[in-house]
Each structure stands twice: as structure tokens, then as C-alpha cells.
Design an enzyme around this catalytic site. Sequence first.
Site, PDB file in Angstrom:
ATOM      1  N   TYR A   4       0.822  -1.212   0.000  1.00 58.49           N
ATOM      2  CA  TYR A   4       0.000   0.000   0.000  1.00 58.49           C
ATOM      3  C   TYR A   4       0.854   1.259   0.000  1.00 58.49           C
ATOM      4  CZ  TYR A   4      -3.085   3.753   1.388  1.00 58.49           C
ATOM      5  OH  TYR A   4      -3.748   4.946   1.424  1.00 58.49           O
ATOM      6  N   TYR A  63     -17.794  31.294  45.708  1.00 66.80           N
ATOM      7  CA  TYR A  63     -17.000  30.212  45.123  1.00 66.80           C
ATOM      8  C   TYR A  63     -15.901  30.706  44.191  1.00 66.80           C
ATOM      9  CZ  TYR A  63     -20.447  26.700  46.676  1.00 66.80           C
ATOM     10  OH  TYR A  63     -21.266  25.887  47.403  1.00 66.80           O
ATOM     11  N   ASN A  99       0.777  11.881   5.245  1.00 65.53           N
ATOM     12  CA  ASN A  99       0.172  11.074   6.292  1.00 65.53           C
ATOM     13  C   ASN A  99       0.818  11.460   7.615  1.00 65.53           C
ATOM     14  OD1 ASN A  99      -1.926   9.216   6.256  1.00 65.53           O
ATOM     15  ND2 ASN A  99      -0.790   7.779   4.964  1.00 65.53           N
ATOM     16  N   GLU A 116     -12.329   5.333   4.812  1.00 65.93           N
ATOM     17  CA  GLU A 116     -11.952   6.080   6.016  1.00 65.93           C
ATOM     18  C   GLU A 116     -13.251   6.469   6.724  1.00 65.93           C
ATOM     19  OE1 GLU A 116      -9.566   9.052   4.123  1.00 65.93           O
ATOM     20  OE2 GLU A 116      -8.185   7.526   3.362  1.00 65.93           O
ATOM     21  N   ARG A 154     -13.208  31.506  46.664  1.00 63.08           N
ATOM     22  CA  ARG A 154     -12.862  30.433  47.598  1.00 63.08           C
ATOM     23  C   ARG A 154     -12.393  29.169  46.876  1.00 63.08           C
ATOM     24  NH1 ARG A 154     -17.432  27.487  50.730  1.00 63.08           N
ATOM     25  NH2 ARG A 154     -18.560  29.353  50.075  1.00 63.08           N
ATOM     26  N   PHE A 159      -1.823   7.330  11.862  1.00 64.51           N
ATOM     27  CA  PHE A 159      -2.134   8.698  11.427  1.00 64.51           C
ATOM     28  C   PHE A 159      -3.413   9.236  12.073  1.00 64.51           C
ATOM     29  CE2 PHE A 159      -3.647   5.532   8.324  1.00 64.51           C
ATOM     30  CZ  PHE A 159      -5.001   5.578   8.633  1.00 64.51           C
ATOM     31  N   HIS A 210      -4.441  16.351  -3.161  1.00 63.27           N
ATOM     32  CA  HIS A 210      -4.861  16.472  -1.762  1.00 63.27           C
ATOM     33  C   HIS A 210      -4.734  17.897  -1.214  1.00 63.27           C
ATOM     34  CE1 HIS A 210      -4.872  12.158  -2.055  1.00 63.27           C
ATOM     35  NE2 HIS A 210      -5.214  12.001  -0.789  1.00 63.27           N
TER      36      HIS A 210
END
Length: 497
Positions: free
Chosen positions: A53, A279, A195, A411, A282, A327, A83
Site C-alpha cells: 500500500y 466560590y 500522512n 476512512e 474560595r 495517522f 490532496h
Amino acid sequence: MTFRYGIDRLDLDTVNGIADGSIKAELCQEALDKINTSRSNVDVMAASDKAVYGINTGFGPLCDTQISPEETNLLQKNLLITHAVGVGEPIAKPISKLMLITKVHALSQGFSGIRLETVERMLKFIELDLIPVVPEQGSVGASGDLAPLSHLFLPLLGEGEFWQGDKIVPAAEALKEHGLEPMELHAKEGLALINGTQFILSHAITALTKMRYLLDLADVAGAMSIEGMQGSQSPFREELHQIRAFAGNLEVAKRMRRLFKDSQNMADHEECDRVQDPYSLRCIPQVHGASRNAYNHLKELAEIEMNSVTDNPIVISSEEAISGGSFHGQPLAMVLDYASIAAAELGNISDRRCYLLLEGLHGLPRLLTTSGGLNSGMMIPQYTTAALVTENKSLCFPPSADSVPTSMGQEDHVSMGSISGRKLNQILGNLEKIFAIELMYAAQAIEFRRPNTCSDLIEENFALIRSKVAKLEEDRLLKPDIDHMVALVKSQAFTVN
């Protein structure tokens, strides 16, 4: 000190030191050997008939399409080109630089199959301050930060853009100016480059650096507000916190005791009959401390990620490349969302202290002015803190709880961690403005406790405020005062330790 990429361990201070130039970083012989060995392994696999791959196959749902050895280089170029689809404004130049630094460190560990020439070109970009322009939107935080990293490495091909000072210039133009030729990527290189989680990680580093200071400043702002209110010191006593010993609580309580050390103003009302403070005064150790715990968790995981290999597949030998999910951004995405809540809560409690300072209790005039009616005093800046607090709450939706399938379902679970990192930095930017207003309020309140003095550290910060913002006597335009205060916070001018 010289940091050795791929060999030494990065931490928050070291990565920031490399980024600002105070720490030298280089490739040593051991890293060179690891890079070259990994590259040799990829060359063997690329020439093989066996499908591996990303080396001789397509990507994502095209993983079952084998690519011939003659086409592997074009495959890697096409990967970056297709991409690089990010949108929106560019991320800040320092974040892009952190992306480069952390990517070099990951690639230099010898599991990615990158060529030495490619790593050296990335180091040349850092050396020449040629920092690529990266759009802020487009990553889903799994399969790596694909779009941002594609934009980060387009300039290797002579495509994309660089920062040149505050200007943006075409990469081809900048490369020519420095006598650099565009590169051709070889098998596996494009995938190794894009990646990874470096976009998420670099936003985490940026947030951690800012949040560390703001956690300390939160204690200073809280202490100054308590001085202005003449609140009680008893909630910060050590014996109280030893029996509920969360690390963050203990640290904040200890810091508060130091911030009140030798305060004449606090000693002046030790015998007062106030039983308990609200609060937001405190419970500072519990609330600020919980945020510190979240910071520590994010820092721990971010430093693991700084030293991890996050691309895919991982090259083990000339015969084995393991396809996995290193990744995937979920380990950082979830803790970034946790840190966002922690940062937002620091602003929430700060706004409550602002409100208390305006109420006109315990010897303070209403709205911190002795001439109310004709004058509104400090009334309206708390509207701003309220707006910022609500904006931060709206930013606390956890992107890591969402997932939209991509790549034709290959994915099918993504982290959205890139959004988590961006949102945390937005929240911290708002928090700086909230603290700026609380500190301005607290300084005004302390004016009504004079001639009593506070601890040396608080007096030093009071003087810094007064060097930019005068005591409010009658109504005036407060926007310039707020801008001065925000600038002091952003520049980290306050003494916090």
C-alpha cells in the site's frame, strides 16, 4: 545544546527552542543511517511485483489498484497535487514552522522510507525561513492531516506558496531566488509527507505554550481580585489541600499562598467576621487546579506525539510494511477538547470575579467608582467578559465526538482533531481578553485599599498596569485601556512566578 532529529526526544521547551532558533537542530550520522536504510527498503518493495500500500498501489479506496514501477514517481506527485484542497485563511506562520520541525523529526526515525535529499530540503526551508503557507480548514484529522500537509509540501515541487516576512509569494519564485530547483518525489515519499498528525500537533504545541502562561496568570488575576475584595486566605491553606491532594489543586493553593506572602492588605483584615467568600474566590484551587490537570494531560500526550511516527504504512524491512492507523488523530483530538473546556472554565470563573468586584461590597464602591450615577465607572467591560465567556462555551462542542465518513467509506471514522486544535487556540485568545479586563478591575479595586500594600509580586504587576492604564476617576473611553491590557497579556508581560 544541539538537538538530533530522529534520535533525541522532543518536549515542549525543546520544540519551541528549535522554532525560535535558540536551540540548534541537525541530522546526526545515526539518523542519516536510519533514513537511508528505510529508503533502501522502499526501493526494494517499489521494484517488486508484490502490492504494498502506498508504495506501488493507489490510495484510500484505490488501494487495490497496483501501479507500475515506471509510474510510482508520478503517483507521489499526483498525491500532493490532488490532496492540496484546503480552504480558509492561512494558519499563523509559526504554526506552519512547527509542522515542518515535527515532521522532520518523525521522518528521521527511519520508518517512513523518505529520501535523505527530501528531508534535507525541508531543513533548508527551515534554515532559510521559507515557511510554506497552509490553509486553516480542510483536515478531518485521520489518514493524517492530508490537506494541510499537502499544502506544506507543495513547495518541494515548486507549487504552492511561502511566507516572505508578512507577505505571501509563489513557491516557484522563492525557490528561484534562493537557487533551489523543484524536486521529484519518489516511491512512498508523497504518502510519507502527507500522512501524519503534524497540523493537529502543532496547534496543540501552540496552545500548550500559551495555556501554560495563562494558567499562571489566572492565579495572579484571582489573587489580585481577592486583594481588591479583601477576601479570605484560609481556603488556600496547605492542610486543607493535603487531604484532597489533586496535583493541580496543590499547585494552585501553593501559588496563592505565595501571591499573598507579606501582604499588608491581607493582614489588615485577618480578624474580619466574613465566614466564607463566594466560590469564584474560595474555590480557585479547585477550578484553576482542574484546568491545570487538563493542561498536564494534554502536554503528556502531545509530547508522546512529538516523538511518534504517524504516517502509514510503516516500513519495517525490505520485505515488510505494516498498514495501520498511526495517522489517526483521536489520541490528541479528545484531550484537546478536554483542554478547551478547561480553558473556557478559567474564563468563566474570571468573569464571575469581575462581577463580584462591581457589586459594591466589602468596602468597594459600586461599579468601582465613587461618583456613580453621572458616571458608569467600570460597569460595561463586564458585558465584554460575559460575551467572551459565552463565545467560549459555544466553542466547547467536542469535534472529536463527531465523525463524517470519507474516501468512499474506506476512512469511515475520523477524529476531526484539526478542528479541536484550532478551537482551543480560539478559546485561549478570548481568555487573554477576559483576564485583561479582570486585571484592570482588580487594579482599580486595589486603589480603594491604599495605603495598604500587597505582596511584592502583586505590587509589581499593579505597577505594570498603571504604566499603561490610569486609575479611573471619571468616565472616559475605556477601549484604549482594554487594548493596552490585552497587549500586556498577549506579550506575557506580567510576572507570574
